[in-house]
Design a protein around this motif. Structure first.
Motif, mmCIF file in Angstrom:
data_model
loop_
_atom_site.group_PDB
_atom_site.id
_atom_site.type_symbol
_atom_site.label_atom_id
_atom_site.label_comp_id
_atom_site.label_asym_id
_atom_site.label_seq_id
_atom_site.Cartn_x
_atom_site.Cartn_y
_atom_site.Cartn_z
ATOM 1 N N LYS A 165 1.670 10.383 -4.639
ATOM 2 C CA LYS A 165 0.437 10.850 -3.994
ATOM 3 C C LYS A 165 -0.766 10.616 -4.903
ATOM 4 O O LYS A 165 -1.812 10.142 -4.462
ATOM 5 N N ARG A 166 -0.602 10.922 -6.185
ATOM 6 C CA ARG A 166 -1.696 10.709 -7.144
ATOM 7 C C ARG A 166 -2.012 9.224 -7.296
ATOM 8 O O ARG A 166 -3.179 8.828 -7.325
ATOM 9 N N ARG A 167 -0.973 8.403 -7.401
ATOM 10 C CA ARG A 167 -1.199 6.959 -7.542
ATOM 11 C C ARG A 167 -1.914 6.391 -6.318
ATOM 12 O O ARG A 167 -2.831 5.584 -6.447
ATOM 13 N N ALA A 168 -1.486 6.805 -5.152
ATOM 14 C CA ALA A 168 -2.106 6.321 -3.913
ATOM 15 C C ALA A 168 -3.577 6.740 -3.832
ATOM 16 O O ALA A 168 -4.437 5.938 -3.454
ATOM 17 N N ALA A 169 -3.867 7.987 -4.186
ATOM 18 C CA ALA A 169 -5.246 8.481 -4.137
ATOM 19 C C ALA A 169 -6.127 7.749 -5.142
ATOM 20 O O ALA A 169 -7.263 7.368 -4.826
ATOM 21 N N TYR A 170 -5.625 7.546 -6.336
ATOM 22 C CA TYR A 170 -6.375 6.818 -7.366
ATOM 23 C C TYR A 170 -6.671 5.395 -6.896
ATOM 24 O O TYR A 170 -7.803 4.912 -6.980
ATOM 25 N N HIS A 171 -5.640 4.728 -6.403
ATOM 26 C CA HIS A 171 -5.794 3.341 -5.935
ATOM 27 C C HIS A 171 -6.806 3.274 -4.794
ATOM 28 O O HIS A 171 -7.679 2.414 -4.779
ATOM 29 N N ARG A 172 -6.701 4.179 -3.851
ATOM 30 C CA ARG A 172 -7.612 4.199 -2.698
ATOM 31 C C ARG A 172 -9.046 4.464 -3.153
ATOM 32 O O ARG A 172 -9.991 3.831 -2.681
ATOM 33 N N PHE A 173 -9.223 5.419 -4.081
ATOM 34 C CA PHE A 173 -10.562 5.792 -4.535
ATOM 35 C C PHE A 173 -11.290 4.599 -5.161
ATOM 36 O O PHE A 173 -12.450 4.351 -4.859
ATOM 37 N N TYR A 174 -10.595 3.868 -6.041
ATOM 38 C CA TYR A 174 -11.265 2.785 -6.763
ATOM 39 C C TYR A 174 -11.209 1.425 -6.077
ATOM 40 O O TYR A 174 -11.988 0.537 -6.418
ATOM 41 N N THR A 175 -10.307 1.242 -5.130
ATOM 42 C CA THR A 175 -10.172 -0.084 -4.518
ATOM 43 C C THR A 175 -10.501 -0.099 -3.033
ATOM 44 O O THR A 175 -10.686 -1.170 -2.469
ATOM 45 N N ASN A 176 -10.515 1.060 -2.402
ATOM 46 C CA ASN A 176 -10.685 1.178 -0.959
ATOM 47 C C ASN A 176 -9.588 0.413 -0.200
ATOM 48 O O ASN A 176 -9.801 -0.106 0.882
ATOM 49 N N MET A 177 -8.426 0.314 -0.820
ATOM 50 C CA MET A 177 -7.264 -0.335 -0.216
ATOM 51 C C MET A 177 -6.107 0.655 -0.186
ATOM 52 O O MET A 177 -6.042 1.549 -1.020
ATOM 53 N N LYS A 178 -5.186 0.452 0.742
ATOM 54 C CA LYS A 178 -4.017 1.315 0.813
ATOM 55 C C LYS A 178 -2.952 0.825 -0.157
ATOM 56 O O LYS A 178 -2.475 -0.304 -0.057
ATOM 57 N N TRP A 179 -2.610 1.681 -1.073
ATOM 58 C CA TRP A 179 -1.595 1.394 -2.087
ATOM 59 C C TRP A 179 -0.243 1.229 -1.406
ATOM 60 O O TRP A 179 0.133 2.013 -0.541
ATOM 61 N N GLY A 180 0.467 0.174 -1.767
ATOM 62 C CA GLY A 180 1.809 -0.035 -1.257
ATOM 63 C C GLY A 180 1.897 -0.773 0.063
ATOM 64 O O GLY A 180 3.000 -1.085 0.508
ATOM 65 N N HIS A 181 0.785 -1.085 0.701
ATOM 66 C CA HIS A 181 0.832 -1.814 1.969
ATOM 67 C C HIS A 181 1.024 -3.301 1.707
ATOM 68 O O HIS A 181 0.271 -3.916 0.949
ATOM 69 N N ALA A 182 2.024 -3.853 2.354
ATOM 70 C CA ALA A 182 2.475 -5.225 2.086
ATOM 71 C C ALA A 182 1.345 -6.250 2.122
ATOM 72 O O ALA A 182 1.337 -7.182 1.318
ATOM 73 N N GLN A 183 0.389 -6.105 3.026
ATOM 74 C CA GLN A 183 -0.670 -7.112 3.140
ATOM 75 C C GLN A 183 -1.572 -7.177 1.910
ATOM 76 O O GLN A 183 -2.307 -8.145 1.745
ATOM 77 N N ASN A 184 -1.487 -6.194 1.029
ATOM 78 C CA ASN A 184 -2.301 -6.202 -0.192
ATOM 79 C C ASN A 184 -1.596 -6.852 -1.379
ATOM 80 O O ASN A 184 -2.150 -6.896 -2.475
ATOM 81 N N TYR A 185 -0.392 -7.358 -1.148
ATOM 82 C CA TYR A 185 0.412 -7.945 -2.228
ATOM 83 C C TYR A 185 0.966 -9.288 -1.772
ATOM 84 O O TYR A 185 1.072 -9.564 -0.582
ATOM 85 N N ASP A 186 1.332 -10.114 -2.735
ATOM 86 C CA ASP A 186 1.980 -11.381 -2.423
ATOM 87 C C ASP A 186 3.464 -11.183 -2.177
ATOM 88 O O ASP A 186 4.093 -11.955 -1.463
ATOM 89 N N LEU A 187 4.023 -10.139 -2.793
ATOM 90 C CA LEU A 187 5.456 -9.912 -2.751
ATOM 91 C C LEU A 187 5.743 -8.423 -2.857
ATOM 92 O O LEU A 187 5.178 -7.749 -3.716
ATOM 93 N N THR A 188 6.597 -7.912 -1.981
ATOM 94 C CA THR A 188 7.078 -6.547 -2.117
ATOM 95 C C THR A 188 8.598 -6.605 -2.219
ATOM 96 O O THR A 188 9.243 -7.348 -1.478
ATOM 97 N N LEU A 189 9.143 -5.867 -3.161
ATOM 98 C CA LEU A 189 10.584 -5.890 -3.405
ATOM 99 C C LEU A 189 11.148 -4.483 -3.410
ATOM 100 O O LEU A 189 10.561 -3.576 -4.022
ATOM 101 N N ASN A 190 12.300 -4.319 -2.781
ATOM 102 C CA ASN A 190 13.002 -3.044 -2.767
ATOM 103 C C ASN A 190 14.040 -3.068 -3.880
ATOM 104 O O ASN A 190 15.106 -3.656 -3.739
ATOM 105 N N SER A 191 13.710 -2.425 -4.988
ATOM 106 C CA SER A 191 14.604 -2.440 -6.151
ATOM 107 C C SER A 191 15.886 -1.657 -5.897
ATOM 108 O O SER A 191 16.908 -1.920 -6.529
#
Length: 191
Positions: free
Chosen positions: A149-175
């Motif tokens: 929750k903290r990471r998502a809020a920080y990312h959203r505050f400074y980037t105005n993007m949704k943290w973890g949403h696939a369209q914001n990355y080139d690659l998403t992997l399920n470890s």
């Protein structure tokens, strides 16, 4: 030849830090994670522990907004500016892996950059954080929720993007499904 940078964003407990370090080791390039926190601390004059904690809390709330209107930028805003400069500078110096700190956003237009997001189901992550960090008073599931929750809020505050949403990355992997070593192999092979 352009610099090649890999940024790794990750859910807490997914192994993103471990994956980033292993990828860098196998490629023979630097990995910046806790080293980045130390660099920000040195340039800002703040304690490294404060830098680490401020990097996961978005400035906000009534008193914070009132304070910033009255007195100017917050300490967190100052740290963001330094973090932005350091990450940009490191990417300009040569190939590297940068873990967290919104590097995916900061380098979106500045470097030949592979932006990766590592995730896993809650059960895998809860088991992993107990193995890595030990038991705590609060449950592993609560620790996951709070940290994410903290990471998502920080990312959203400074980037105005949704943290973890696939369209914001080139690659998403399920470890949790692929395993740490397979994630390392995939990222390394895409480099």
């Amino acid at each position: 030849m352009k610099n090649r940078v890999i940024t790794i964003s990750r859910e807490f407990g997914s192994g993103g830090r471990t994956i980033g370090k292993k990828v860098a080791e196998q490629l023979g390039i630097p990995c910046y994670d806790s080293e980045l926190i130390q660099k920000i601390a040195e340039e800002s004059g703040f304690d490294a522990k404060f830098v680490q904690e401020a990097g996961e809390y978005a400035p906000g709330g009534f008193l914070s907004n009132l304070s910033s209107r009255t007195f100017g930028p917050t300490n967190e805003d100052y740290l963001w500016k330094i973090q932005y400069q350091i990450i940009s500078r490191l990417a300009g110096q040569g190939p590297c892996v940068i873990v967290g700190r919104c590097a995916d956003y900061i380098l979106r237009d500045k470097a030949d950059c592979l932006r990766v997001f590592i995730h896993a189901d809650a059960q895998f992550r809860a088991r992993r954080i107990v193995q890595e960090y030990g038991e705590r008073a609060e449950s592993p599931e609560q620790r996951l929720r709070d940290k994410d929750k903290r990471r998502a809020a920080y990312h959203r505050f400074y980037t105005n993007m949704k943290w973890g949403h696939a369209q914001n990355y080139d690659l998403t992997l399920n470890s949790g499904t692929l395993g740490i070593d397979k994630c390392v192999e995939i990222i390394r092979d895409l480099y």
